[in-house]
Design a protein around this motif. Structure first.
Motif, PDB file in Angstrom:
ATOM      1  N   SER A   5     -26.567 -32.403  -7.834  1.00  0.00           N
ATOM      2  CA  SER A   5     -25.383 -32.461  -8.691  1.00  0.00           C
ATOM      3  C   SER A   5     -24.133 -32.105  -7.901  1.00  0.00           C
ATOM      4  O   SER A   5     -24.194 -31.523  -6.812  1.00  0.00           O
ATOM      5  CB  SER A   5     -25.540 -31.487  -9.864  1.00  0.00           C
ATOM      6  OG  SER A   5     -25.506 -30.149  -9.387  1.00  0.00           O
ATOM      7  N   LEU A   6     -22.973 -32.428  -8.486  1.00  0.00           N
ATOM      8  CA  LEU A   6     -21.705 -32.081  -7.845  1.00  0.00           C
ATOM      9  C   LEU A   6     -21.564 -30.565  -7.741  1.00  0.00           C
ATOM     10  O   LEU A   6     -21.094 -30.053  -6.720  1.00  0.00           O
ATOM     11  CB  LEU A   6     -20.543 -32.674  -8.638  1.00  0.00           C
ATOM     12  CG  LEU A   6     -19.133 -32.369  -8.118  1.00  0.00           C
ATOM     13  CD1 LEU A   6     -18.970 -32.831  -6.675  1.00  0.00           C
ATOM     14  CD2 LEU A   6     -18.080 -33.021  -9.013  1.00  0.00           C
ATOM     15  N   ALA A   9     -23.507 -29.482  -4.846  1.00  0.00           N
ATOM     16  CA  ALA A   9     -22.840 -29.869  -3.603  1.00  0.00           C
ATOM     17  C   ALA A   9     -21.722 -28.876  -3.278  1.00  0.00           C
ATOM     18  O   ALA A   9     -21.543 -28.477  -2.125  1.00  0.00           O
ATOM     19  CB  ALA A   9     -22.282 -31.283  -3.723  1.00  0.00           C
ATOM     20  N   ARG A  10     -20.970 -28.471  -4.292  1.00  0.00           N
ATOM     21  CA  ARG A  10     -19.928 -27.464  -4.077  1.00  0.00           C
ATOM     22  C   ARG A  10     -20.535 -26.154  -3.578  1.00  0.00           C
ATOM     23  O   ARG A  10     -20.017 -25.518  -2.655  1.00  0.00           O
ATOM     24  CB  ARG A  10     -19.181 -27.204  -5.384  1.00  0.00           C
ATOM     25  CG  ARG A  10     -18.282 -28.336  -5.846  1.00  0.00           C
ATOM     26  CD  ARG A  10     -17.817 -28.073  -7.266  1.00  0.00           C
ATOM     27  NE  ARG A  10     -16.863 -29.094  -7.723  1.00  0.00           N
ATOM     28  CZ  ARG A  10     -16.576 -29.317  -8.996  1.00  0.00           C
ATOM     29  NH1 ARG A  10     -17.159 -28.587  -9.942  1.00  0.00           N
ATOM     30  NH2 ARG A  10     -15.705 -30.251  -9.333  1.00  0.00           N
ATOM     31  N   VAL A 254     -25.099 -37.491  -4.039  1.00  0.00           N
ATOM     32  CA  VAL A 254     -24.487 -36.570  -4.987  1.00  0.00           C
ATOM     33  C   VAL A 254     -24.145 -37.338  -6.260  1.00  0.00           C
ATOM     34  O   VAL A 254     -23.570 -38.431  -6.194  1.00  0.00           O
ATOM     35  CB  VAL A 254     -23.224 -35.912  -4.398  1.00  0.00           C
ATOM     36  CG1 VAL A 254     -22.538 -35.016  -5.435  1.00  0.00           C
ATOM     37  CG2 VAL A 254     -23.569 -35.110  -3.150  1.00  0.00           C
ATOM     38  N   ASP A 255     -24.507 -36.795  -7.392  1.00  0.00           N
ATOM     39  CA  ASP A 255     -24.245 -37.451  -8.673  1.00  0.00           C
ATOM     40  C   ASP A 255     -22.771 -37.804  -8.802  1.00  0.00           C
ATOM     41  O   ASP A 255     -21.895 -36.950  -8.599  1.00  0.00           O
ATOM     42  CB  ASP A 255     -24.635 -36.527  -9.835  1.00  0.00           C
ATOM     43  CG  ASP A 255     -26.130 -36.238  -9.887  1.00  0.00           C
ATOM     44  OD1 ASP A 255     -26.888 -36.934  -9.186  1.00  0.00           O
ATOM     45  OD2 ASP A 255     -26.520 -35.306 -10.623  1.00  0.00           O
ATOM     46  N   TRP A 257     -21.068 -39.884  -6.902  1.00  0.00           N
ATOM     47  CA  TRP A 257     -20.504 -40.421  -5.660  1.00  0.00           C
ATOM     48  C   TRP A 257     -21.137 -41.769  -5.367  1.00  0.00           C
ATOM     49  O   TRP A 257     -22.364 -41.925  -5.455  1.00  0.00           O
ATOM     50  CB  TRP A 257     -20.741 -39.465  -4.492  1.00  0.00           C
ATOM     51  CG  TRP A 257     -19.956 -38.185  -4.583  1.00  0.00           C
ATOM     52  CD1 TRP A 257     -19.116 -37.802  -5.585  1.00  0.00           C
ATOM     53  CD2 TRP A 257     -19.960 -37.120  -3.627  1.00  0.00           C
ATOM     54  NE1 TRP A 257     -18.586 -36.567  -5.322  1.00  0.00           N
ATOM     55  CE2 TRP A 257     -19.070 -36.124  -4.134  1.00  0.00           C
ATOM     56  CE3 TRP A 257     -20.591 -36.908  -2.409  1.00  0.00           C
ATOM     57  CZ2 TRP A 257     -18.832 -34.934  -3.442  1.00  0.00           C
ATOM     58  CZ3 TRP A 257     -20.338 -35.727  -1.726  1.00  0.00           C
ATOM     59  CH2 TRP A 257     -19.472 -34.754  -2.225  1.00  0.00           C
ATOM     60  N   GLU A 302     -11.831 -34.667  -4.101  1.00  0.00           N
ATOM     61  CA  GLU A 302     -13.147 -35.278  -4.343  1.00  0.00           C
ATOM     62  C   GLU A 302     -14.224 -34.235  -4.629  1.00  0.00           C
ATOM     63  O   GLU A 302     -15.121 -34.470  -5.443  1.00  0.00           O
ATOM     64  CB  GLU A 302     -13.548 -36.127  -3.138  1.00  0.00           C
ATOM     65  CG  GLU A 302     -12.688 -37.366  -2.963  1.00  0.00           C
ATOM     66  CD  GLU A 302     -13.097 -38.199  -1.760  1.00  0.00           C
ATOM     67  OE1 GLU A 302     -13.041 -39.433  -1.873  1.00  0.00           O
ATOM     68  OE2 GLU A 302     -13.484 -37.631  -0.721  1.00  0.00           O
ATOM     69  N   LEU A 303     -14.144 -33.092  -3.980  1.00  0.00           N
ATOM     70  CA  LEU A 303     -15.194 -32.093  -4.127  1.00  0.00           C
ATOM     71  C   LEU A 303     -14.899 -31.101  -5.258  1.00  0.00           C
ATOM     72  O   LEU A 303     -15.805 -30.698  -5.985  1.00  0.00           O
ATOM     73  CB  LEU A 303     -15.376 -31.343  -2.803  1.00  0.00           C
ATOM     74  CG  LEU A 303     -16.578 -30.397  -2.675  1.00  0.00           C
ATOM     75  CD1 LEU A 303     -17.879 -31.115  -3.006  1.00  0.00           C
ATOM     76  CD2 LEU A 303     -16.637 -29.822  -1.264  1.00  0.00           C
TER      77      LEU A 303
END
Length: 405
Positions: A5-6, A9-10, A254-255, A257, A302-303
């Motif tokens: 998931s985002l 990723a963060r 990544v969800d 992207w 983006e992130l």
């Protein structure tokens, strides 16, 4: 392909940057060096309305520490200065990654002016001889004779000569005093380096930089990578997809992207934790405008969905958030920004303005976390009181003021 998931990723990005959790244990000189090695670069900037940026970046990761440790690491030879993302402190073991730029600096833009060098060859030679004969020197050691005021574009010829010789690698920064550079000959600052023995092919060094960038970022889209060291257009053989095919990088999805992202194999365990949702961001920290987390505006959008621009170069009337606004990181999100000034003589840390991001819900928990971060930040500056002038939410301002010293 591994998918995450985002939010995960963060969390992976913040874990790689040393910002996932609050600082643990007592800070030390060794931890300062480890943090710089972890990021690979520590950008230098001289603006000093709060702490200068490199010291602030380290505070965000280490908490209360002695700023002189950074200066000592430079003087000890554990670090060196050169152009990376911009002017940066760099681990000395990475010197070889930048040696080709020193030997052939034509691609460094304004940092190297061949015409100026040719036109001022006598001045450059005088500086070279002066340092060779008399030892390390500062720009201030040379009297200005052209009658012009100081300033970025009005450097005196001696300062320009020092910077040219620094860019070409003839001089290195031996140490700093009151944040002023003290230059000396490369062979005296870094005597262990020998070009004939140690210089590697340039493409090998660039490949290592790409891998270091992905490792430092934790997770990276292909178009984020070159900016980390300002590498320009990458050779096809060292682009992320090619390195992934060689097994040097991991490919993930990544969800949300539309293109894959990349993770360094050193972070395999962190990636697995992120995929399982076990990588939890718990830190609330104040960041520098030159922190790697936010220095790439496109990546920050983006992130983190955080549109950030440093406004100190924007005319005052056109500023939205202030001269030197500092991003606020809380539990994996960039929730706001504050414009501040440390009045050390008066013992006051002034928050000129504090803006929460759209959609951030005001709560007691949010106020508690940000008040604690502000209190710690102010105390590190030697300012015991925190004054808030403006806040985007009057309700939130009242909450903060009830919690701040």
């Amino acid at each position: 392909m591994t998918s995450l998931s985002l939010a995960s990723a963060r969390a992976l990005h913040l874990a790689a940057q040393g910002l996932l959790a609050p600082p643990r244990g007592k800070a030390s000189k060794e931890k300062v060096l480890a943090s710089i090695r972890n990021m690979s670069v520590l950008q230098i900037d001289t603006i000093n309305v709060v702490a200068r940026s490199p010291y602030l970046v380290l505070w965000s990761r280490l908490g209360d520490y002695r700023q002189e440790w950074l200066d000592e690491l430079l003087a000890d030879g554990a670090l060196f200065e050169y152009w990376a993302h911009e002017a940066c402190f760099l681990p000395i073991e990475d010197y070889g990654l930048y040696r080709h730029q020193m030997i052939s600096p034509q691609g460094l833009g304004w940092k190297y002016n061949h015409k100026w060098l040719a036109d001022n060859a006598d001045s450059v030679e005088q500086i070279r001889k002066h340092i060779k004969q008399n030892g390390a020197a500062r720009s201030a050691d040379f009297e200005r004779k052209d009658g012009k005021a100081g300033g970025w574009w009005e450097w005196k010829p001696e300062k320009r000569s020092l910077e040219v010789l620094f860019t070409t690698g003839e001089l290195m920064v031996a140490r700093r005093h009151n944040f002023q550079r003290i230059y000396d000959l490369r062979e005296r600052v870094h005597p262990a380096w020998k070009d004939k023995r140690d210089l590697r092919p340039q493409l090998d060094g660039q490949r290592e930089q790409v891998l270091k960038a992905v490792r430092a970022l934790g997770i990276a889209k292909a178009n984020w990578i070159a900016d980390y060291f300002r590498m320009g257009k990458l050779d096809p053989s060292i682009q992320a997809a090619a390195l992934a095919e060689q097994g040097l990088l991991l490919t993930v999805q990544v969800d949300g992207w539309d293109k894959p992202a990349y993770v360094h194999p050193d972070h395999t365990d962190l990636l697995e934790m992120a995929v399982q949702g076990k990588l939890k961001a718990t830190a609330t920290r104040i960041l520098s405008p030159f922190d790697p987390v936010v220095w790439d505006r496109k990546r920050a959008i983006e992130l983190f969905d955080f549109d950030y621009k440093l406004e100190c170069y924007t005319p005052e009337a056109k500023r939205r958030y202030g001269y030197f606004s500092l991003p606020i990181l809380r539990k994996g999100l960039l929730v706001g920004r504050l414009d501040a000034k440390a009045h050390r003589k008066d013992g006051i840390f002034e928050v000129k303005s504090l803006h929460l991001e759209p959609g951030v819900r005001v709560s007691q928990a949010l106020a508690t976390d940000i008040a604690a971060a502000l209190t710690s930040f102010a105390q590190w500056h030697g300012t015991q009181q925190v004054h808030i002038q403006l806040c985007s939410s009057n309700e939130f301002k009242k909450m903060l003021m009830a919690l701040l010293p």
